[in-house]
Motif scaffolding. Structure first.
Motif, PDB file in Angstrom:
ATOM      1  N   LYS A 149       0.860  -1.181   0.000  1.00 53.41           N
ATOM      2  CA  LYS A 149       0.000   0.000   0.000  1.00 53.41           C
ATOM      3  C   LYS A 149       0.897   1.231   0.000  1.00 53.41           C
ATOM      4  O   LYS A 149       1.225   1.789   1.033  1.00 53.41           O
ATOM      5  CB  LYS A 149      -0.913  -0.003   1.218  1.00 53.41           C
ATOM      6  N   VAL A 150       1.304   1.627  -1.186  1.00 58.86           N
ATOM      7  CA  VAL A 150       2.252   2.724  -1.340  1.00 58.86           C
ATOM      8  C   VAL A 150       1.566   3.856  -2.073  1.00 58.86           C
ATOM      9  O   VAL A 150       0.959   3.651  -3.118  1.00 58.86           O
ATOM     10  CB  VAL A 150       3.502   2.253  -2.127  1.00 58.86           C
ATOM     11  N   GLY A 151       1.667   5.023  -1.517  1.00 60.92           N
ATOM     12  CA  GLY A 151       1.135   6.213  -2.164  1.00 60.92           C
ATOM     13  C   GLY A 151       2.265   7.128  -2.586  1.00 60.92           C
ATOM     14  O   GLY A 151       3.447   6.876  -2.318  1.00 60.92           O
TER      15      GLY A 151
ATOM     16  N   VAL B 131       6.630   7.662  -1.291  1.00 60.87           N
ATOM     17  CA  VAL B 131       7.807   7.523  -2.140  1.00 60.87           C
ATOM     18  C   VAL B 131       8.540   8.849  -2.295  1.00 60.87           C
ATOM     19  O   VAL B 131       9.755   8.917  -2.169  1.00 60.87           O
ATOM     20  CB  VAL B 131       7.398   6.974  -3.529  1.00 60.87           C
ATOM     21  N   ILE B 132       7.800   9.902  -2.571  1.00 57.20           N
ATOM     22  CA  ILE B 132       8.412  11.203  -2.840  1.00 57.20           C
ATOM     23  C   ILE B 132       7.909  12.196  -1.799  1.00 57.20           C
ATOM     24  O   ILE B 132       6.704  12.367  -1.623  1.00 57.20           O
ATOM     25  CB  ILE B 132       8.051  11.696  -4.257  1.00 57.20           C
ATOM     26  N   ALA B 133       8.820  12.833  -1.113  1.00 54.38           N
ATOM     27  CA  ALA B 133       8.443  13.823  -0.103  1.00 54.38           C
ATOM     28  C   ALA B 133       9.465  14.951  -0.116  1.00 54.38           C
ATOM     29  O   ALA B 133      10.668  14.721  -0.168  1.00 54.38           O
ATOM     30  CB  ALA B 133       8.402  13.173   1.275  1.00 54.38           C
ATOM     31  N   GLU B 134       8.955  16.165  -0.076  1.00 55.82           N
ATOM     32  CA  GLU B 134       9.826  17.328  -0.060  1.00 55.82           C
ATOM     33  C   GLU B 134       9.847  17.918   1.342  1.00 55.82           C
ATOM     34  O   GLU B 134       8.802  18.122   1.944  1.00 55.82           O
ATOM     35  CB  GLU B 134       9.315  18.404  -1.028  1.00 55.82           C
ATOM     36  N   PRO B 135      11.036  18.190   1.853  1.00 55.41           N
ATOM     37  CA  PRO B 135      11.093  18.846   3.169  1.00 55.41           C
ATOM     38  C   PRO B 135      10.643  20.297   3.048  1.00 55.41           C
ATOM     39  O   PRO B 135      10.624  20.860   1.946  1.00 55.41           O
ATOM     40  CB  PRO B 135      12.567  18.744   3.551  1.00 55.41           C
ATOM     41  N   PRO B 136      10.301  20.921   4.159  1.00 56.04           N
ATOM     42  CA  PRO B 136       9.833  22.314   4.086  1.00 56.04           C
ATOM     43  C   PRO B 136      10.884  23.290   3.568  1.00 56.04           C
ATOM     44  O   PRO B 136      10.544  24.314   3.002  1.00 56.04           O
ATOM     45  CB  PRO B 136       9.479  22.663   5.538  1.00 56.04           C
TER      46      PRO B 136
ATOM     47  N   PHE C  58       2.609   9.908 -11.367  1.00 58.11           N
ATOM     48  CA  PHE C  58       2.963   8.758 -10.540  1.00 58.11           C
ATOM     49  C   PHE C  58       1.774   7.805 -10.427  1.00 58.11           C
ATOM     50  O   PHE C  58       1.909   6.602 -10.655  1.00 58.11           O
ATOM     51  CB  PHE C  58       3.413   9.229  -9.155  1.00 58.11           C
ATOM     52  N   GLU C  59       0.607   8.337 -10.058  1.00 56.88           N
ATOM     53  CA  GLU C  59      -0.570   7.485  -9.853  1.00 56.88           C
ATOM     54  C   GLU C  59      -1.015   6.828 -11.158  1.00 56.88           C
ATOM     55  O   GLU C  59      -1.310   5.636 -11.192  1.00 56.88           O
ATOM     56  CB  GLU C  59      -1.723   8.295  -9.247  1.00 56.88           C
ATOM     57  N   VAL C  60      -1.051   7.583 -12.242  1.00 64.18           N
ATOM     58  CA  VAL C  60      -1.495   7.032 -13.524  1.00 64.18           C
ATOM     59  C   VAL C  60      -0.529   5.967 -14.018  1.00 64.18           C
ATOM     60  O   VAL C  60      -0.927   4.882 -14.444  1.00 64.18           O
ATOM     61  CB  VAL C  60      -1.671   8.161 -14.566  1.00 64.18           C
ATOM     62  N   SER C  61       0.770   6.248 -13.954  1.00 65.10           N
ATOM     63  CA  SER C  61       1.738   5.256 -14.440  1.00 65.10           C
ATOM     64  C   SER C  61       1.739   4.018 -13.555  1.00 65.10           C
ATOM     65  O   SER C  61       1.848   2.891 -14.048  1.00 65.10           O
ATOM     66  CB  SER C  61       3.131   5.866 -14.513  1.00 65.10           C
ATOM     67  N   ARG C  62       1.604   4.193 -12.236  1.00 71.08           N
ATOM     68  CA  ARG C  62       1.561   3.036 -11.337  1.00 71.08           C
ATOM     69  C   ARG C  62       0.365   2.153 -11.656  1.00 71.08           C
ATOM     70  O   ARG C  62       0.503   0.928 -11.776  1.00 71.08           O
ATOM     71  CB  ARG C  62       1.484   3.514  -9.884  1.00 71.08           C
ATOM     72  N   VAL C  63      -0.803   2.744 -11.840  1.00 71.68           N
ATOM     73  CA  VAL C  63      -2.024   1.965 -12.106  1.00 71.68           C
ATOM     74  C   VAL C  63      -1.954   1.294 -13.474  1.00 71.68           C
ATOM     75  O   VAL C  63      -2.221   0.096 -13.602  1.00 71.68           O
ATOM     76  CB  VAL C  63      -3.261   2.877 -11.987  1.00 71.68           C
TER      77      VAL C  63
END
Length: 185
Positions: free
Chosen positions: A73-75, A79-84, A100-105
Motif C-alpha cells: 500500500k504505497v502512495g 515515495v516522494i516527499a519534499e522537506p519544508p 505517478f498514480e497514472v503510471s503506477r495503475v
C-alpha cells in the motif's frame, strides 16, 4: 457493572435521528446505513453486462481480506516527499503526483494482463502437484512411521515422567517462593 462507577458515555450518530432543529427543510433525512431500493427488472432489460462491469465498480470488494500484501500500500507521499526547506512549484507537485498514480495503475494493469493468467496457471499446477504429493506420499509415510514407532513414543513418555518431571517439579517449587523487588536508586 454498577451505575455508580464513572463510565464514559459515547454517543454514536447514525445520521437517522429526526430532530426538528436538524431538519430545516422539513425533508426526511437520508439514512446511509440502509440498502437502496433495487430498480425494477423492466428498466434493466436493455443493460448489457459489459456496461455494468467497470473500473469504478469492482466485481470483488475485498481482494486481500487477510492483509497479505499490506506492505504494497504505497502512495505518492510514501515515495516522494519534499522537506519544508526545499520545495518545487505547486503545479509540478500536482503533475508529478498525477503521473505517478497514472503510471503506477496502468503499468500494473498492463503487466497483470500479460502475466496474471500464465502465473495463475503455473501456481495452480504447482499447488496441485504439491497437494497430491503431500496427500498421497508424505502423509501416508508419516503415518506409517508413527504407527511403527508408537512403542518408542510410549517408552519416551515414561522415561520423561520418571526422570525429568520430578526434577522440574521440585525445582519449580523451590523457585516458586522467590520474589523479585525492583527499586530505583
Amino acid at each position: 457493572m454498577k451505575k455508580d462507577e464513572d463510565l464514559e458515555e459515547m454517543e454514536i450518530d447514525l445520521g437517522d435521528s429526526i430532530d426538528p432543529e436538524e431538519s430545516e427543510n422539513e425533508e426526511e433525512p437520508q439514512t446511509l446505513w440502509r440498502a437502496q431500493p433495487s430498480l425494477d427488472e423492466e428498466e434493466n432489460i436493455h443493460t448489457s453486462t459489459l456496461v455494468e462491469i467497470s473500473d469504478t465498480k469492482p466485481l470483488i470488494n475485498s481482494r486481500d481480506p487477510r492483509g497479505i500484501n499490506d506492505c504494497l500500500k504505497v502512495g505518492f507521499e510514501d515515495v516522494i516527499a519534499e522537506p519544508p526547506s526545499v520545495r518545487s512549484g505547486d503545479r509540478i507537485w500536482i503533475w508529478s503526483n498525477a503521473f505517478f498514480e497514472v503510471s503506477r495503475v496502468w503499468i500494473y494493469r498492463i503487466v497483470t494482463v500479460l502475466l496474471a493468467i500464465p502465473v495463475s496457471v503455473i501456481s495452480g499446477l504447482l499447488f496441485a502437484i504439491l497437494n497430491c504429493f503431500h496427500i498421497w506420499m508424505v502423509r501416508p509415510c508419516i503415518q506409517c512411521v508413527l504407527i511403527g514407532t508408537r512403542w518408542l513414543q510410549s517408552f519416551w513418555s515414561i522415561v520423561l515422567h520418571v526422570t525429568v518431571v520430578p526434577f522440574l517439579t521440585s525445582a519449580g517449587k523451590c523457585c516458586g517462593g522467590l520474589g523479585v523487588h525492583l527499586t530505583k536508586e
